[in-house]
Design an enzyme around this catalytic site. Structure first.
Site, PDB file in Angstrom:
ATOM      1  N   HIS A 138       0.854  -1.185   0.000  1.00 12.37           N
ATOM      2  CA  HIS A 138       0.000   0.000   0.000  1.00 12.37           C
ATOM      3  C   HIS A 138       0.893   1.239   0.000  1.00 12.37           C
ATOM      4  CE1 HIS A 138      -4.105  -1.379   0.072  1.00 12.37           C
ATOM      5  NE2 HIS A 138      -3.834  -2.252   1.026  1.00 12.37           N
ATOM      6  N   ASP A 168       0.326   6.669  -4.352  1.00 11.81           N
ATOM      7  CA  ASP A 168      -0.837   6.305  -5.162  1.00 11.81           C
ATOM      8  C   ASP A 168      -1.173   7.373  -6.199  1.00 11.81           C
ATOM      9  OD1 ASP A 168      -1.082   4.021  -3.678  1.00 11.81           O
ATOM     10  OD2 ASP A 168      -2.950   4.566  -2.687  1.00 11.81           O
TER      11      ASP A 168
END
Length: 375
Positions: A138, A168
């Site tokens: 992540h 991200d």
């Protein structure tokens, strides 16, 4: 005005944040984006709170302007549907681990056989090659492995968990958009499609910019609070009397002079220009003491007419009401499809000749099945 990408058609197989954010950017700029989801594979952004009229605000924002097709990608008929669609589309975006789309029968080679001009963008944590290519991760992991976290935060508390997803969005989403549009230009020149491999860890590593240059070419490893821009100088945040914060970025001499005059310490200007850590700490201490004497609103009034690179730390709701962001149309009303609208973040790129339009909020899964499958 039609968007600059009005001729681009995108099939979006991505989920969560990086891919959907990238394709939202493309949709805002006029691309025809069709999001393809498996009804049995829940995208968490569809259900995460908070909700507006029972629908996640994350979903309605990230998937605005896109049509929705629900397909079970493990079904042979769905695979044929995708192959029929891809013949008319320019770009495929997916966010599975390497090899997943191949196993489903709709990987790059299979789809390129249908449409040789296809641009196929795969966004993953670690890329299509290397020992970590199949590893889960992540945002926090990508930043850690890319070296970004090592020089952020404070010496006594370590790296901070950021409130935004840097790897991200700044990494995966933005680099995906750049890669796709570069491939579009290449195709215009050569007629060739291609595979675009986006690793969020690669992109996060590239964000090191100055710290990376100092380390790789200069041999200097940056650590927390050791450099000009990461807390090692007076360039920092300072708490006000009411527990709020001011950002001080008065690096250039003229801004520094104004700052020191405002806090009543003009003699400390030379300390701000000094490379001596003791001088920097002395100026930081003076700023900390001075700024703690007034509330945030008082400091805002003081610095309103001062060109000193000092600004308040605003909440998101306060930022949305700031006259600068309002003047730039960074908060917009997006149609829900029922005559009502939802407030959302506007598109950050402003074009002179072409517009950006957020046509409608994200749709329920499979909202366009009947129309698309009928076609």
């Amino acid at each position: 005005m039609p968007g600059p990408l009005q001729s681009l058609k995108v099939l979006d197989f991505s989920t969560l944040l990086p891919g959907p954010y990238a394709t939202m950017m493309l949709a805002d700029m006029g691309a025809d984006v069709l999001r393809v989801e498996a009804p049995g594979r829940l995208d968490l952004t569809r259900v995460m709170p908070p909700h507006d009229d029972g629908v996640s605000t994350a979903h309605t924002y990230l998937n605005r302007g896109k049509r929705s097709l629900g397909l079970n990608l493990k079904d042979a008929a769905s695979v044929e549907t995708v192959k029929q669609l891809v013949g008319e589309y320019d770009v495929v975006v997916e966010q599975f681990r390497p090899g997943v789309m191949d196993r489903l029968g709709i990987g790059y080679e299979a789809l390129k056989a249908v449409n040789p001009r296809l641009i196929y963008c795969a966004i993953t944590g670690y890329g299509q090659t290397g020992p970590y290519k199949d590893r889960a991760g992540h945002d926090i992991n990508y930043l850690a492995l890319a070296g970004v976290s090592s020089h952020c935060g404070r010496q006594d508390s370590g790296p901070p968990p950021m409130g935004i997803q840097i790897a991200d969005v700044a990494g995966g989403s933005h680099h995906a958009v750049m890669g796709i549009l570069a491939a579009v230009i290449h195709r215009q020149q050569t007629g060739e499609g291609q595979f675009v491999d986006i690793s969020m860890t690669d992109a996060a590593f590239a964000l090191n910019a100055m710290a990376g240059a100092a380390c790789l070419a200069g041999g200097v490893e940056q650590t927390p609070e050791s450099a000009l821009l990461n807390g090692g100088s007076f360039y920092d945040y300072y708490q006000t009397a009411d527990g709020r914060w001011l950002s001080v970025g008065s690096l250039e001499p003229q801004f520094l002079a104004r700052l020191c005059e405002v806090i009543g310490k003009p003699e400390l200007q030379s300390f701000g220009l000094s490379q001596n850590p003791d001088h920097q700490q002395a100026l930081k201490s003076a700023l900390k003491e001075a700024i703690a004497e007034k509330a945030l609103a008082e400091w805002q009034a003081v610095f309103a007419g001062q060109d000193a690179c000092v600004e308040p730390v605003l909440t998101v709701s306060e930022a949305a009401e700031h006259p600068q962001l309002k003047a730039r149309d960074m908060v917009i009303e997006v149609p829900k499809g029922d005559g009502r609208t939802q407030r959302q973040i506007g598109h950050p790129i402003k074009f002179e000749k072409t517009g950006c339009e957020s046509r409608y909020t994200g749709k329920v899964l499979g909202a366009d099945n009947s129309l698309l499958l009928g076609e």
